[in-house]
Design an enzyme around this catalytic site. Structure first.
Site, PDB file in Angstrom:
ATOM      1  N   ARG A  30       1.019  -1.354   0.256  1.00  0.00           N
ATOM      2  CA  ARG A  30       0.455   0.156   0.485  1.00  0.00           C
ATOM      3  C   ARG A  30       1.225   1.451   0.249  1.00  0.00           C
ATOM      4  O   ARG A  30       1.670   1.481   0.252  1.00  0.00           O
ATOM      5  CB  ARG A  30      -0.592  -0.295   1.253  1.00  0.00           C
ATOM      6  N   ASP A  31       0.263   1.924  -0.461  1.00  0.00           N
ATOM      7  CA  ASP A  31       0.930   3.434  -0.762  1.00  0.00           C
ATOM      8  C   ASP A  31       1.134   4.410   0.638  1.00  0.00           C
ATOM      9  O   ASP A  31      -0.236   4.382   0.882  1.00  0.00           O
ATOM     10  CB  ASP A  31       0.427   4.484  -1.950  1.00  0.00           C
ATOM     11  N   GLU A  96       9.098   9.898  -8.068  1.00  0.00           N
ATOM     12  CA  GLU A  96      10.093  10.492  -7.232  1.00  0.00           C
ATOM     13  C   GLU A  96      10.722   8.917  -6.690  1.00  0.00           C
ATOM     14  O   GLU A  96      12.193   9.159  -5.733  1.00  0.00           O
ATOM     15  CB  GLU A  96       8.895  10.852  -5.904  1.00  0.00           C
ATOM     16  N   HIS A 101       7.886   1.425 -10.332  1.00  0.00           N
ATOM     17  CA  HIS A 101       6.736   1.025  -9.676  1.00  0.00           C
ATOM     18  C   HIS A 101       5.298   1.717 -10.665  1.00  0.00           C
ATOM     19  O   HIS A 101       4.902   2.520 -11.055  1.00  0.00           O
ATOM     20  CB  HIS A 101       6.843   1.628  -8.624  1.00  0.00           C
TER      21      HIS A 101
END
Ligand code: 5GP
Ligand code: ZN
Length: 117
Positions: A30-31, A96, A101
Site C-alpha cells: 500500500r502507498d 519521485e 513502480h
C-alpha cells in the site's frame, strides 16, 4: 540491491510496508500516502529505474509486473468497475522514487486522466 533505494530496502525488509501481494519476482504494497480509496504500488524485486529501463533490460519481468498489477486489482475488487495503472516516469512525469513502480489506483471514479497545474 541498491542500498540508497527506498523500494530496494522495502524488498529487503529493512523498511516496513503493508504487503498485499507477492510473487517470486514482484512485490505489491500500500502507498504510504494514498490518493484514492485503493492505492497500491507494484514493483519488481530487482532494481530498475523506470518502466522503460525495465522493459528494455528484462521484458519477462516487465510482464510479471503487469500481471501482478492485474492480480492486485482483482484481489482488491477493482476489476469490475475499473481502475488506473500509472507509471510516472522521469521528472516531468512526477517520478519521485527511481525504482520502477506501477500505481494501482481505484475504488471510486478517478476523474479526468490528467490535471496539469
Ligand atoms: P512516484 O511519484 O515516484 O510515482 O511515486 C512514489 C510513491 O511512493 C508516492 O505515491 C509515495 O506516496 C510513495 N511512497 C514514498 N515513500 C514511501 C514509503 O516509505 N512507503 C510506501 N509504502 N510508499 C511510499
Ligand atoms: Zn531499488
Amino acid at each position: 540491491m541498491d542500498n540508497d533505494c527506498l523500494f530496494c530496502r522495502i524488498v529487503a525488509g529493512e523498511i516496513p510496508a503493508t504487503v498485499v501481494y507477492e510473487t517470486e519476482t514482484t512485490l505489491a504494497f500500500r502507498d504510504i500516502d494514498p490518493k484514492a480509496p485503493v492505492h497500491i504500488l507494484v514493483i519488481p524485486r530487482a532494481h530498475h529505474a523506470d518502466v522503460a529501463a525495465l522493459a528494455a533490460a528484462d521484458p519477462a519481468l516487465a510482464a510479471d509486473v503487469l500481471a501482478a498489477a492485474g492480480a492486485v486489482a482483482e484481489a482488491e475488487g477493482l476489476s469490475a468497475d475499473g481502475y488506473r495503472l500509472i507509471f510516472n516516469t522521469g521528472r516531468f512525469g512526477g517520478q519521485e522514487v527511481f525504482h520502477v513502480h506501477g500505481h494501482v489506483v481505484g475504488g471510486s471514479p478517478l476523474g479526468p486522466m490528467l490535471s496539469i497545474a
